[in-house]
Design an enzyme around this catalytic site. Structure first.
Site, PDB file in Angstrom:
ATOM      1  N   ASP A  43       7.067 -48.660  54.958  1.00  0.00           N
ATOM      2  CA  ASP A  43       7.204 -49.808  54.062  1.00  0.00           C
ATOM      3  C   ASP A  43       7.765 -49.378  52.712  1.00  0.00           C
ATOM      4  O   ASP A  43       7.547 -48.262  52.247  1.00  0.00           O
ATOM      5  CB  ASP A  43       5.909 -50.605  53.927  1.00  0.00           C
ATOM      6  CG  ASP A  43       4.699 -49.719  53.805  1.00  0.00           C
ATOM      7  OD1 ASP A  43       3.647 -50.099  54.319  1.00  0.00           O
ATOM      8  OD2 ASP A  43       4.823 -48.637  53.189  1.00  0.00           O
ATOM      9  N   ASP A  45       8.174 -49.869  48.769  1.00  0.00           N
ATOM     10  CA  ASP A  45       7.588 -50.447  47.566  1.00  0.00           C
ATOM     11  C   ASP A  45       8.555 -50.245  46.415  1.00  0.00           C
ATOM     12  O   ASP A  45       9.231 -49.221  46.314  1.00  0.00           O
ATOM     13  CB  ASP A  45       6.248 -49.768  47.245  1.00  0.00           C
ATOM     14  CG  ASP A  45       5.213 -50.018  48.334  1.00  0.00           C
ATOM     15  OD1 ASP A  45       5.260 -51.094  48.964  1.00  0.00           O
ATOM     16  OD2 ASP A  45       4.371 -49.131  48.573  1.00  0.00           O
ATOM     17  N   ASP A 123      -2.095 -42.085  42.308  1.00  0.00           N
ATOM     18  CA  ASP A 123      -3.153 -41.145  42.708  1.00  0.00           C
ATOM     19  C   ASP A 123      -2.715 -39.683  42.778  1.00  0.00           C
ATOM     20  O   ASP A 123      -3.302 -38.822  42.127  1.00  0.00           O
ATOM     21  CB  ASP A 123      -3.822 -41.607  44.020  1.00  0.00           C
ATOM     22  CG  ASP A 123      -2.838 -42.009  45.117  1.00  0.00           C
ATOM     23  OD1 ASP A 123      -1.619 -41.850  44.929  1.00  0.00           O
ATOM     24  OD2 ASP A 123      -3.310 -42.470  46.170  1.00  0.00           O
TER      25      ASP A 123
HETATM   26  P1  ATP Z   1       1.182 -45.131  53.366  1.00  0.00           P
HETATM   27  O1  ATP Z   1       1.891 -46.458  53.282  1.00  0.00           O
HETATM   28  O2  ATP Z   1       1.746 -44.135  54.273  1.00  0.00           O
HETATM   29  O3  ATP Z   1      -0.287 -45.298  53.511  1.00  0.00           O
HETATM   30  P2  ATP Z   1       1.698 -45.043  50.545  1.00  0.00           P
HETATM   31  O4  ATP Z   1       1.813 -43.883  49.603  1.00  0.00           O
HETATM   32  O5  ATP Z   1       2.848 -45.964  50.643  1.00  0.00           O
HETATM   33  O6  ATP Z   1       1.326 -44.431  51.936  1.00  0.00           O
HETATM   34  P3  ATP Z   1       0.194 -47.310  49.748  1.00  0.00           P
HETATM   35  O7  ATP Z   1      -1.260 -47.567  49.903  1.00  0.00           O
HETATM   36  O8  ATP Z   1       1.156 -48.167  50.468  1.00  0.00           O
HETATM   37  O9  ATP Z   1       0.392 -45.801  50.130  1.00  0.00           O
HETATM   38  O10 ATP Z   1       0.485 -47.364  48.185  1.00  0.00           O
HETATM   39  C1  ATP Z   1       1.773 -47.246  47.616  1.00  0.00           C
HETATM   40  C2  ATP Z   1       1.719 -46.406  46.351  1.00  0.00           C
HETATM   41  O11 ATP Z   1       0.833 -47.007  45.396  1.00  0.00           O
HETATM   42  C3  ATP Z   1       1.161 -44.998  46.556  1.00  0.00           C
HETATM   43  O12 ATP Z   1       2.180 -44.100  46.942  1.00  0.00           O
HETATM   44  C4  ATP Z   1       0.598 -44.659  45.205  1.00  0.00           C
HETATM   45  O13 ATP Z   1       1.601 -44.268  44.313  1.00  0.00           O
HETATM   46  C5  ATP Z   1       0.075 -46.008  44.720  1.00  0.00           C
HETATM   47  N1  ATP Z   1      -1.336 -46.196  45.098  1.00  0.00           N
HETATM   48  C6  ATP Z   1      -1.809 -46.825  46.183  1.00  0.00           C
HETATM   49  N2  ATP Z   1      -3.143 -46.837  46.219  1.00  0.00           N
HETATM   50  C7  ATP Z   1      -3.545 -46.179  45.123  1.00  0.00           C
HETATM   51  C8  ATP Z   1      -4.819 -45.849  44.596  1.00  0.00           C
HETATM   52  N3  ATP Z   1      -5.934 -46.194  45.242  1.00  0.00           N
HETATM   53  N4  ATP Z   1      -4.864 -45.180  43.424  1.00  0.00           N
HETATM   54  C9  ATP Z   1      -3.723 -44.848  42.781  1.00  0.00           C
HETATM   55  N5  ATP Z   1      -2.512 -45.108  43.239  1.00  0.00           N
HETATM   56  C10 ATP Z   1      -2.401 -45.765  44.390  1.00  0.00           C
HETATM   57 MG    MG Z   2       2.881 -47.781  51.685  1.00  0.00          MG
END
Ligand code: ATP
Ligand code: MG
Length: 410
Positions: A43, A45, A123
């Site tokens: 996905d 962002d 994070d």
């Molecule tokens: P995946 O989609 O593979 O789980 P992702 O890194 O895209 O990984 P998401 O939960 O979709 O994770 O979140 C997108 C982004 O938002 C993360 O890469 C991070 O930068 C930020 N983020 C998400 N959740 C948190 C959190 N709990 N604390 C801090 N930053 C966060």
């Molecule tokens: Mg994601």
């Protein structure tokens, strides 16, 4: 460095449109990290300095969502993007927009900021890379690129404080380390040990989401092992301190089944895993001396689901799925008369049969019921009749065993 062919064309067009309107806009987070580590980004962002209202105005097909964390969904017929406004992550300017509880946990974060500030509230360093698909430049304010190169999950800022703000980060660290095959930095490891217990204060809805991300991403078994090694399993899964070997084996085998299905691009559901992980608790509640009491079995199902629901929510459609799988386990043991035909026609037969095989593997059961069903499914109707006839002859001796789950209750 990043091949734009790996990035959704729609996502690139949304970034360009925002930039045309004089906003800053970047791809950010998981998609940039995954593209840089050779994984397929899933996905996309987008981070921007446009406010949610400004984003909403820029794209016809968009809607503002979320209260705790306001953002905009921009979509076309087949894709949905999350566009988030840069956040400052601190409440110095405007105390109302960031709300924390007594333990420091962030309850709301809608304080807009700059790209630099937005980096700092993310994070892990590998999750704080901002990619502009037009200039092909990456903004990296926290050494994320270095840590990708060194294959390590490093916290942005002091992990003890960051995990207090949001305890779910400990689960995220574990998930990313397995997904990327990265080590977890020692300070992050310490924070998982020290602050993991704060997961007990996270809502069951959020933990259900995390449960799905951790166990349904194709790395469930590995994630489960690591979560257990940090003693965090009890914050996701109902567990009995006196659980037997079968209880841990059944989880492992159910996760292995799910991981294989992900690999083969078959459908997966959290219901199957929930049915498996709660099965030992259900058996325990309704059995004595290796025999289960069928009436108690039916009466105990909701109670077991309720106990897990205190930990992770279980959306209603999954509860009925789980109960079907459980009840079908009893039916799979009775193989005389017309019962097998009815069982075979049940819409959840396939999942129940898969779970029967998982149970047999986990308990080392050699009675061959799984094999019997494998044959029964393969055969045409005339052969099926003779399989059942054979069963009818054995039925006295077999029926004594019907509701005996000896191997699972030891
Ligand atoms: P995946 O989609 O593979 O789980 P992702 O890194 O895209 O990984 P998401 O939960 O979709 O994770 O979140 C997108 C982004 O938002 C993360 O890469 C991070 O930068 C930020 N983020 C998400 N959740 C948190 C959190 N709990 N604390 C801090 N930053 C966060
Ligand atoms: Mg994601």
């Amino acid at each position: 460095m990043i091949d734009n062919n790996k990035i959704s064309k729609f996502a690139i067009s949304v970034v360009q449109e925002l930039q045309k309107n004089n906003f800053q806009a970047y791809l950010v987070g998981g998609c940039v990290r995954d593209a840089l580590t050779g994984l397929e980004p899933k996905d996309f962002d987008i981070a921007t300095n446009a406010t949610p209202e400004q984003v909403r105005k820029t794209f016809k097909a968009s809607r503002i969502i979320g209260k705790r964390f306001k953002l905009v969904h921009v979509f076309n017929r087949s894709e949905l993007l999350e566009v988030a406004t840069f956040r400052s992550g601190n409440d110095q300017k405007d105390g109302d927009n960031i709300v924390t509880d007594a333990s420091g946990k962030i309850l709301r974060d809608n304080n807009w900021g700059t790209l630099e500030q937005d980096c700092d509230r993310r994070d892990f360093t590998v999750n704080a890379l901002y990619y502009c698909p037009v200039t092909k430049k990456i903004e990296d304010h926290n050494d994320g690129l270095k840590h990708i190169h060194k294959k390590v999950i490093v916290s942005i800022g002091d992990p003890q404080r960051r995990f207090e703000e949001d305890p779910v980060r400990s689960l995220r660290a574990i998930r990313f380390s397995n997904k990327l095959n990265f080590k977890i930095d020692n300070l992050v490891k310490d924070a998982i040990y020290d602050k993991g217990h704060l997961l007990s204060g996270i809502s069951n809805a959020r933990l259900f989401d995390e449960f799905c991300k951790i166990f349904l991403n194709g790395m469930g078994e590995k994630n489960f092992e690591k979560i257990c090694s940090f003693h965090l399993n009890k914050y996701l899964i109902l567990s009995d301190p006196n659980r037997n070997d079968f209880a841990s084996n059944v989880m492992t085998h159910a996760l292995r089944n799910t991981d294989d299905r992900v690999k083969n691009q078959q459908s997966i559901t959290p219901g199957f895993l929930m049915a498996a992980l709660l099965w030992p608790s259900l058996l325990k509640k309704c059995s004595r001396n290796g025999e289960i009491n069928v009436r108690k079995f039916f009466r105990s199902m909701d109670g077991v689901l309720r106990e897990q629901q205190k930990i992770t929510a279980i959306p209603r459609k999954f509860s009925s799925y789980i109960k079907d799988i459980w009840v079908l386990q009893l039916k799979l043991h009775s193989r005389i008369g017309s019962q097998p035909y009815k069982t075979l026609r049940h819409p959840r037969f396939r999942a129940a049969y898969d779970f029967l095989l998982v149970r047999e593997r986990a308990s080392g059961d050699k009675s061959g019921i799984g094999k019997w069903w494998t044959d029964f499914q393969k055969n045409d109707d005339s052969l099926r009749g003779s399989i059942i006839a054979e069963m009818n002859e054995k039925s006295d001796e077999e029926s004594a065993k019907i509701f005996g789950f000896y191997n699972e209750l030891r």
